[in-house]
Design a protein around this motif. Structure first.
Motif, PDB file in Angstrom:
ATOM      1  N   UNK A 117       0.848  -1.196   0.000  1.00  0.00           N
ATOM      2  CA  UNK A 117       0.000   0.000   0.000  1.00  0.00           C
ATOM      3  C   UNK A 117       0.880   1.241   0.000  1.00  0.00           C
ATOM      4  N   UNK A 118       0.665   2.117  -0.979  1.00  0.00           N
ATOM      5  CA  UNK A 118       1.397   3.379  -1.034  1.00  0.00           C
ATOM      6  C   UNK A 118       0.553   4.504  -0.456  1.00  0.00           C
ATOM      7  N   UNK A 119       0.981   5.039   0.652  1.00  0.00           N
ATOM      8  CA  UNK A 119       0.373   6.155   1.374  1.00  0.00           C
ATOM      9  C   UNK A 119      -0.568   5.634   2.455  1.00  0.00           C
ATOM     10  N   UNK A 120      -0.266   6.008   3.692  1.00  0.00           N
ATOM     11  CA  UNK A 120      -1.025   5.513   4.842  1.00  0.00           C
ATOM     12  C   UNK A 120      -1.683   6.690   5.555  1.00  0.00           C
ATOM     13  N   UNK A 121      -2.490   7.430   4.783  1.00  0.00           N
ATOM     14  CA  UNK A 121      -3.271   8.504   5.371  1.00  0.00           C
ATOM     15  C   UNK A 121      -4.583   7.966   5.905  1.00  0.00           C
ATOM     16  N   UNK A 122      -5.622   8.774   5.854  1.00  0.00           N
ATOM     17  CA  UNK A 122      -6.918   8.347   6.379  1.00  0.00           C
ATOM     18  C   UNK A 122      -7.439   7.099   5.658  1.00  0.00           C
ATOM     19  N   UNK A 149       8.138   8.730   7.276  1.00  0.00           N
ATOM     20  CA  UNK A 149       8.644   7.487   7.874  1.00  0.00           C
ATOM     21  C   UNK A 149       8.069   7.243   9.264  1.00  0.00           C
ATOM     22  N   UNK A 150       7.767   8.314   9.981  1.00  0.00           N
ATOM     23  CA  UNK A 150       7.176   8.148  11.315  1.00  0.00           C
ATOM     24  C   UNK A 150       5.801   7.504  11.215  1.00  0.00           C
ATOM     25  N   UNK A 151       5.041   7.873  10.169  1.00  0.00           N
ATOM     26  CA  UNK A 151       3.731   7.270   9.944  1.00  0.00           C
ATOM     27  C   UNK A 151       3.862   5.776   9.717  1.00  0.00           C
ATOM     28  N   UNK A 152       4.850   5.378   8.934  1.00  0.00           N
ATOM     29  CA  UNK A 152       5.066   3.952   8.666  1.00  0.00           C
ATOM     30  C   UNK A 152       5.429   3.225   9.947  1.00  0.00           C
ATOM     31  N   UNK A 187       0.186  -7.433  -5.383  1.00  0.00           N
ATOM     32  CA  UNK A 187      -0.828  -6.389  -5.519  1.00  0.00           C
ATOM     33  C   UNK A 187      -0.250  -5.083  -4.999  1.00  0.00           C
ATOM     34  N   UNK A 188      -0.238  -4.064  -5.847  1.00  0.00           N
ATOM     35  CA  UNK A 188       0.192  -2.728  -5.448  1.00  0.00           C
ATOM     36  C   UNK A 188      -1.045  -1.836  -5.400  1.00  0.00           C
ATOM     37  N   UNK A 189      -1.269  -1.163  -4.269  1.00  0.00           N
ATOM     38  CA  UNK A 189      -2.447  -0.309  -4.107  1.00  0.00           C
ATOM     39  C   UNK A 189      -1.993   1.143  -3.999  1.00  0.00           C
ATOM     40  N   UNK A 190      -2.406   1.945  -4.972  1.00  0.00           N
ATOM     41  CA  UNK A 190      -2.040   3.364  -5.021  1.00  0.00           C
ATOM     42  C   UNK A 190      -3.126   4.197  -4.360  1.00  0.00           C
ATOM     43  N   UNK A 191      -2.792   4.808  -3.206  1.00  0.00           N
ATOM     44  CA  UNK A 191      -3.749   5.669  -2.511  1.00  0.00           C
ATOM     45  C   UNK A 191      -3.123   7.034  -2.242  1.00  0.00           C
TER      46      UNK A 191
END
Length: 414
Positions: A117-122, A149-152, A187-191
């Motif tokens: 998963x690319x991007x771990x926002x809302x 990186x802190x989010x990850x 599977x690559x998920x672009x968000x």
């Protein structure tokens, strides 16, 4: 495994490693039927659900209603017709530069899948949580990547602390993934998204306001997928989903001079997730209003996650006025959440994202946007060992006319 073609000499020269004789082929083995279509707006390979789909000269919306294809179906042997009925026949477009790769793409790696998963926002964090809790049967690991990186680190730590008592391997492991290893997955998920209009900004079509900003981002990662010779699914969840799918596909298939060469992502590798929440909103409204109740048993959703969406109250008993009214309410449902002062991301992340991805990985019918006639168009579909299958229906004239109108809207965007 064997190949069928209207011209067996051509088939033998194209597929020398696949014997034309099939007497000893296992009954469940996918069969191949060669077609020749313009690769710039057609699929490389798809699962045939109706013999008439083989007679089409182009890939377009008539794949959803094969009865509208003007050419008669070819005469086929009984075993080939049986393979179609059992969804074991693949149509292979031999004009596509990567048709050989398409043969292996429709038979993905067995076992649990690696999802990145690319991007771990809302949206990304909600999707991640749902996949962690519900994906243990089909997902082995979930990799997350974010510029922060802190989010990850936060989400890897949080997810590691979610487990069932005494069954500590029931849920997928969540791991950090850096940009250099982003496409080492199934599977690559672009968000990822550059900007979302703030609540109260007055922007009515939030999705299209994001197009130009997000187009360059998805194009960048699509080119990265090409460079990595990526063979998995490229899922787009960022808005506007459907035009961004096409932008990703186009970018990945351009050479160093910007000319289309077809050597990037296959059309059937790129999949959009946006229709699921629209379908779910229609179901919620149908439960609240008897005028829409037929949707629950006879309805379908088509088209994009936004302008051009089509919610059909019923396929068998289509009512255009009722369908138009239901569609309008579905399109505006997210505005009701924004009017409350919140961003409407929970239902999309779960109904469009997590639930559809899990259905896809399990080989079940789901709502997704797929390549049809040069645009990405939302419909009911599933991945089979013979390739991507789109549901074939007999659609009323009024409903099909609306599908054509939406096709023109999407074609005009990009």
């Amino acid at each position: 495994m064997y190949c069928y073609s209207l011209d067996d000499t051509t088939a033998a020269s194209l597929l020398p490693d696949l014997p034309l004789s099939h007497a000893d082929a296992p009954a469940e083995t996918p069969q191949r039927f060669l077609v020749s279509r313009d690769p710039s707006d057609g699929r490389a390979l798809f699962c045939v659900s109706d013999p008439r789909q083989l007679a089409a000269e182009t890939d377009d919306l008539r794949a959803l209603d094969p009865g509208r294809i003007p050419n008669p179906a070819p005469e086929l042997p009984e075993d080939v017709l049986r393979a179609i009925g059992e969804r074991r026949l693949s149509a292979v477009n031999v004009r596509h530069p990567r048709w050989r790769e398409a043969l292996t793409f429709c038979r993905p790696r067995t076992g649990k899948k690696r999802v990145h998963i690319l991007a771990v926002g809302d949206v990304g964090s909600t999707l991640l949580t749902a996949l962690k809790l519900a994906g243990g049967d089909c997902i082995g690991t979930i990799g997350i990547c974010d510029l922060n990186e802190s989010t990850v680190r936060r989400w890897v730590a949080e997810m590691s602390q979610i487990s069932a008592p005494w069954d500590y391997d029931a849920f997928p492991e969540v791991v950090a993934v850096d940009l250099d290893h982003l496409f080492e997955c199934d599977v690559f998920v672009f968000i990822a998204t550059k900007s979302i209009p703030a609540v109260g900004s007055g922007v009515k079509d939030v999705r299209m306001a994001q197009f130009e900003a997000n187009r360059s981002i998805v194009a960048h990662y699509a080119r990265q997928a090409r460079a990595a010779d990526y063979r998995g699914l490229f899922i787009v969840m960022s808005d506007p989903v459907d035009p961004l799918c096409k932008a990703a596909w186009l970018a990945s298939n351009e050479d160093e001079n910007g000319a289309w060469d077809g050597l990037g992502l296959l059309p059937e590798q790129v999949h959009g997730f946006g229709l699921g929440v629209m379908n779910a909103r229609a179901a919620a409204l149908a439960k609240q209003n008897d005028a829409y109740r037929s949707f629950l048993t006879e309805g379908r959703s088509f088209g994009p996650h936004g302008q051009g969406l089509i919610i059909a109250n019923s396929v068998a008993h289509y009512d255009d006025d009722v369908s138009q009214a239901l569609t309008k309410e579905v399109v505006e449902a997210n505005l009701r959440i924004r009017e409350m002062g919140f961003k409407p991301y929970v239902a999309p992340a779960i109904s469009s994202g997590a639930l559809q991805l899990l259905l896809l990985l399990r080989g079940q019918w789901h709502c997704g946007s797929v390549h049809l006639g040069g645009v990405w168009f939302g419909c009911r579909n599933r991945y089979t060992p013979a390739g991507l299958e789109t549901e074939a229906l007999s659609l009323p004239d009024g409903l099909f006319a609306r599908l054509r109108e939406t096709e023109q809207i999407l074609a005009g965007i990009i």
